[in-house]
Design an enzyme around this catalytic site. Structure first.
Site, PDB file in Angstrom:
ATOM      1  N   HIS A 190     -92.404-100.304  -3.242  1.00 43.08           N
ATOM      2  CA  HIS A 190     -92.319-101.642  -2.667  1.00 43.08           C
ATOM      3  C   HIS A 190     -93.135-101.704  -1.376  1.00 43.08           C
ATOM      4  O   HIS A 190     -92.961-100.875  -0.483  1.00 43.08           O
ATOM      5  CB  HIS A 190     -90.860-102.011  -2.395  1.00 43.08           C
ATOM      6  CG  HIS A 190     -90.021-101.989  -3.631  1.00 43.08           C
ATOM      7  ND1 HIS A 190     -89.305-100.869  -4.025  1.00 43.08           N
ATOM      8  CD2 HIS A 190     -89.809-102.923  -4.587  1.00 43.08           C
ATOM      9  CE1 HIS A 190     -88.682-101.137  -5.161  1.00 43.08           C
ATOM     10  NE2 HIS A 190     -88.965-102.364  -5.526  1.00 43.08           N
ATOM     11  N   ASP A 235     -91.029 -94.639  -3.358  1.00 44.75           N
ATOM     12  CA  ASP A 235     -90.848 -96.090  -3.276  1.00 44.75           C
ATOM     13  C   ASP A 235     -92.180 -96.789  -3.529  1.00 44.75           C
ATOM     14  O   ASP A 235     -93.213 -96.390  -2.990  1.00 44.75           O
ATOM     15  CB  ASP A 235     -90.313 -96.485  -1.899  1.00 44.75           C
ATOM     16  CG  ASP A 235     -89.596 -97.828  -1.909  1.00 44.75           C
ATOM     17  OD1 ASP A 235     -90.028 -98.725  -2.648  1.00 44.75           O
ATOM     18  OD2 ASP A 235     -88.614 -97.981  -1.164  1.00 44.75           O
ATOM     19  N   SER A 270     -85.330 -94.081   0.080  1.00 43.53           N
ATOM     20  CA  SER A 270     -86.444 -94.118   1.026  1.00 43.53           C
ATOM     21  C   SER A 270     -85.983 -93.828   2.448  1.00 43.53           C
ATOM     22  O   SER A 270     -86.755 -93.344   3.276  1.00 43.53           O
ATOM     23  CB  SER A 270     -87.134 -95.480   0.981  1.00 43.53           C
ATOM     24  OG  SER A 270     -87.648 -95.736  -0.292  1.00 43.53           O
TER      25      SER A 270
END
Length: 915
Positions: free
Chosen positions: A758, A756, A809
């Site tokens: 982000h 991930d 995630s």
């Protein structure tokens, strides 16, 4: 008993290194050449495969030593027995003979030792070659390639034909550092097997090149699994690069996700400064025991630095141990670039960036025509930055060499990791262009498109091409009668295509994306007025009746009648997507930079647009045309040269309170006034952090709610995150200036988990915790579980915080908890997020971890929660005990985790290791 049956009952032992064993025989140039190759110009020492011809006695002796040691499987000495590698020795024309002799030697030896109680097997070793299809050999020319896919494919076909002729039981594609090379090897293997009418197991073994678990060509293991997910893979595993201890966390990850048998043949530790290996048979056996006892493998062996003395210890280790049970095959669509895109229900909608299309973007066409590739690449980069999950590439123009431009652009994209991380959609009406594109991509891409327009024969042929390269496919709702415009025709064509693909071609339903044709509405022609509704109805039917299939479409087609009025076009798209997604549309070719959201469209405009989209009344088109003209006139009167979301609302939001202005800027992704508004807010709030905890978090929470109910999409959320980051950057100096206390409230290790990228939530929590005197160690994004645990131990952490946005995630957070549990940690584990998905992650983690697991929705509440948790744990009273425990854990961890040599040294040694 064949290999497929034998592996079900027990863990099988693979042999060890070939090159390491050959070195023990002290062979010189004369031995390698023999009489037959005495006059060859190039130096031959080190060309181990040549020994199959010149010193078969040595190779036989090595095989027999491994078989005597108890190996169930031996690998042929054919790692480099193909034309690409043998070109270095000027022996291209002898590569097939090397492969044939290598297979024959191994077959004879295996048969000597094989019994009904203990059968022995031969794997045909297929190495990666010394070149790559996915990377340029010239830093000044990123589009260049050392070889083409077809050149490699033909070389592999010649090798595999010889291996099969020599009697191998399986094909082992090993030391994979470029997935595109591996695809060519699998393609060659399947081609040969089809020609011969046989079916041998195809085994894959990857080598990872860095601590993030990526291959040399940049793919994560998850992305690799997606790339090969539609090939008939027997087993997948890891070899080379690392020793058993360093390989363990990646092996755990692989075993959790791979729906195949799992193999592992690590090096004898890591190469030291002399290029030698420090692990002994006994020390490595202890590490292998850990791997076996965890139930991670079905096949265990050795790579560089291992000998028959290593392998001799493995039969006792695996005796009576339960073999690994492959993970179930994914029930969601897997796509990949350098990273995995798992299309779970939580993703809701996959936005496909539309701007790299010469047919749809005049700017992109001009740049390609002018060969301004740097500027063209920047368009792709901007789309990914704006949240596109897939990039559509189309080079169909009469004045372009479409095939050449497609290959050039895809090769250039491969050199840009920030773009190449997302999957590609190859978009062309010229099938030669599509196939050329497929031969450039190591990831699992999407082909756009195939249809029944030219009949079933062509449809099946093209579907088989797509399947050959392991790609997903868009199926247009066309047939021999033409384009489907009605609900009835759309679903009839979709059902017919689905049956052919799934029942005759063997296509995975999850890899089928139907495009039921988004057509222009409000054109002035009455028969066009129901087109949007027909699409939405067909979408619902496809999702209900064709299990696994997805639905997509080119959204900009819908508003073609309103060219020049961008506000109305974007509003129409927002309304259409809102309703289509409710009925199951989960892909769409869109502009990720669009700013209009369904929720903010004024009610009178919304009613007019929905009347058109949902075909609610006969005069809907006329009323929308009138509205569009009115908005256009108002925008012009307010100084707007083009209608837009901002000019349509006359910038009225700038007259609101500073709190509402900040929230509006976050929701709309407008950064023009952030610094001005933050500075104004600083005069109203006693502390800079209060602005984060107040209006900024209120805006973020509103965006989270809109995203959760389908009124905003990921590209818009990405813009929000970018504006939040900009606001925090303005506040940071003021926050730092206000800090007065020197006493630390505790140490927090934070990371966005592996897979991930982000980080907005993590970054906000970082700021808020720092303001409350916590020492925050931010490990960044894409952080593997073992690195999080290692840092927590090194830093005497009081809390670990995990962040992530995408659905995979959540499972990775569980993996971190398991790794913390395995390491003996019991410190609190924070899982943050604004949606219930993160709460579900916390619930999944709790049974796996003895420590406290805390989920909090609001970043502003994290410091309070942390303080309560640490007080509950009696932090001050327990500090001495924790310090003692950490010291013990650090010692244990250091014993298991050997010091890694630098990547540069490892890569310098790589060629020698493979040999």
């Amino acid at each position: 008993m064949n290999l497929r049956d034998r592996i079900k009952d027990r863990i099988l032992v693979l042999d060890g290194a070939m090159g390491t064993m050959i070195q023990q025989y002290g062979l010189d140039e004369r031995h390698f050449r023999g009489e037959r190759f005495a006059s060859v110009g190039n130096m031959q020492k080190g060309n181990n495969d040549l020994l199959n011809i010149t010193r078969p006695d040595v190779i036989k002796d090595i095989h027999r030593k491994y078989l005597k040691a108890g190996a169930d499987i031996i690998t042929t000495n054919t790692f480099s027995s193909q034309r690409i590698s043998q070109a270095d020795y000027a022996l291209e024309d002898y590569s097939a003979e090397m492969a044939l002799r290598g297979a024959q030697i191994a077959r004879v030896c295996a048969d000597e030792y094989s019994t009904s109680e203990h059968p022995r097997y031969v794997c045909g070793s297929v190495g990666p070659t010394n070149k790559t299809c996915s990377m340029s050999p010239d830093v000044n020319d990123p589009a260049a390639r050392d070889m083409s896919y077809d050149e490699l494919l033909n070389a592999y076909i010649e090798q595999v034909e010889a291996l099969v002729e020599g009697g191998v039981d399986a094909i082992l594609v090993e030391t994979i550092f470029d997935t595109l090379n591996a695809k060519a090897a699998m393609d060659a293997s399947l081609t040969v097997m089809k020609q011969r009418g046989i079916d041998l197991p195809i085994m894959l073994s990857v080598t990872i090149s860095d601590l993030a678990g990526r291959t040399l060509s940049g793919q994560t293991l998850d992305a690799f699994l997606a790339s090969v997910s539609e090939y008939p893979v027997f087993s997948v595993g890891l070899n080379c690069s690392f020793g058993a201890a360093q390989m363990l966390p990646y092996l755990r990850d692989l075993a959790t996700k791979a729906p195949y048998y799992v193999s592992c043949h690590p090096n004898a530790g890591l190469p030291n400064s002399l290029g030698l290996y420090d692990d002994t048979p006994e020390s490595m056996a202890a590490q292998i025991t850990d791997i076996v006892n965890e139930g991670l493998v079905n096949i265990i062996g050795g790579c560089c630095g291992t000998t028959e003395d290593f392998i001799a210890l493995y039969p006792d280790i695996v005796d009576g141990k339960k073999p690994h049970v492959p993970a179930p095959k994914s029930q969601t669509m897997w796509l990949s670039g350098l990273d995995l895109l798992d299309v779970t229900p939580e993703v809701r909608f996959v936005n496909v960036g539309e701007r790299c299309n010469v047919a749809g973007s005049r700017k992109f066409l001009r740049l390609i025509n002018e060969h301004d590739y740097a500027a063209a690449i920047s368009i792709a980069r901007k789309q990914v930055e704006d949240g596109a999950l897939v990039i559509d590439i189309n080079m169909d123009d009469g004045l372009l060499n479409s095939k050449e431009e497609m290959v050039t652009f895809l090769n250039l994209l491969a050199s840009e990791p920030d773009i190449a991380r997302v999957p590609v959609m190859i978009d062309s009406s010229d099938w030669d262009v599509v196939v050329a594109g497929l031969k450039c991509l190591q990831g699992k891409c999407i082909v756009n498109s195939i249809s029944l327009k030219a009949g079933e024969k062509q449809f099946k042929s093209r579907a088989l091409d797509v399947k050959r390269f392991g790609a997903a496919v868009v199926v247009m709702c066309f047939d021999e009668e033409g384009q489907a415009t009605t609900y009835e025709r759309k679903i009839a064509i979709a059902e017919r295509a689905y049956r052919i693909l799934t029942e005759e071609i063997g296509f995975n339903p999850l890899d089928i994306i139907f495009d039921p044709n988004i057509l222009a509405v409000a054109t002035g022609m009455e028969e066009h007025d129901s087109y949007a509704l027909e699409f939405i109805r067909a979408t619902g039917w496809i999702k209900q009746n064709l299990p696994g299939a997805h639905v997509s479409g080119g959204v900009s087609n819908l508003s073609f009648s309103f060219r020049g009025n961008n506000y109305i076009r974007e509003a129409m798209h927002a309304v259409f997507l809102y309703h289509a997604i409710q009925h199951g549309m989960d892909f769409g070719i869109v502009n990720p930079a669009s700013k209009i959201t369904y929720e903010e469209i004024p009610q009178d405009q919304l009613n007019a647009i929905e009347d058109v989209i949902l075909y609610r009344c006969k005069d809907a088109a006329e009323r929308l045309i009138e509205l569009a003209e009115k908005i256009k006139e108002e925008a012009a009167a307010n100084g707007g040269t083009k209608p837009s979301a901002i000019t349509a609302s006359h910038n009225e939001w700038r007259n609101d309170t500073v709190e509402h202005r900040l929230q509006y800027a976050l929701k709309k992704g407008i950064g023009d006034f952030i610094e001005e508004d933050i500075n104004e807010a600083l005069s109203s709030y006693p502390h800079a952090v209060d602005i984060i905890e107040g209006p900024l978090m209120a805006g973020m929470n509103e965006v989270g709610e809109l995203f959760g109910c389908g009124k905003m999409f990921l590209p818009q959320v990405v813009k929000t995150a970018r504006i939040m980051k900009q606001a925090v950057a303005v506040l940071q100096p003021h926050i730092a200036a206000e800090k007065t206390e020197d006493t630390s409230a505790g140490t927090v290790v934070m990371a966005t988990v592996k897979g991930d990228v982000h980080d907005i939530g993590k970054n906000i929590v970082d700021v808020v915790l720092s303001c409350n005197n916590y020492e925050v160690i931010d490990l960044g994004v894409m952080v593997p579980a073992d690195q999080i645990v290692k840092k927590a131990i090194e830093a005497n952490a009081d809390i670990v915080g995990l962040s992530g946005l995408i659905t995979p995630s959540l499972q990775e957070m569980v993996n971190v908890a398991k790794e913390m549990q395995r390491a003996g940690l019991t410190i609190p584990l924070f899982v943050g997020g604004a949606t219930t998905s993160e709460m579900h992650a916390a619930l999944k983690i709790a049974p796996e971890y003895d420590g406290l697991v805390i989920w909090t929705k609001d970043a502003a509440q994290v410091p309070l929660a942390a303080a309560r948790v640490l007080k509950k744990n009696g932090r001050e009273q327990e500090k001495a005990r924790l310090d003692e425990k950490y010291e013990k854990l650090r010692a244990e961890y250091a014993a298991r985790q050997e010091t890694l040599v630098s990547l540069n040294e490892a890569r310098e040694n790589k060629l020698d290791l493979w040999k």
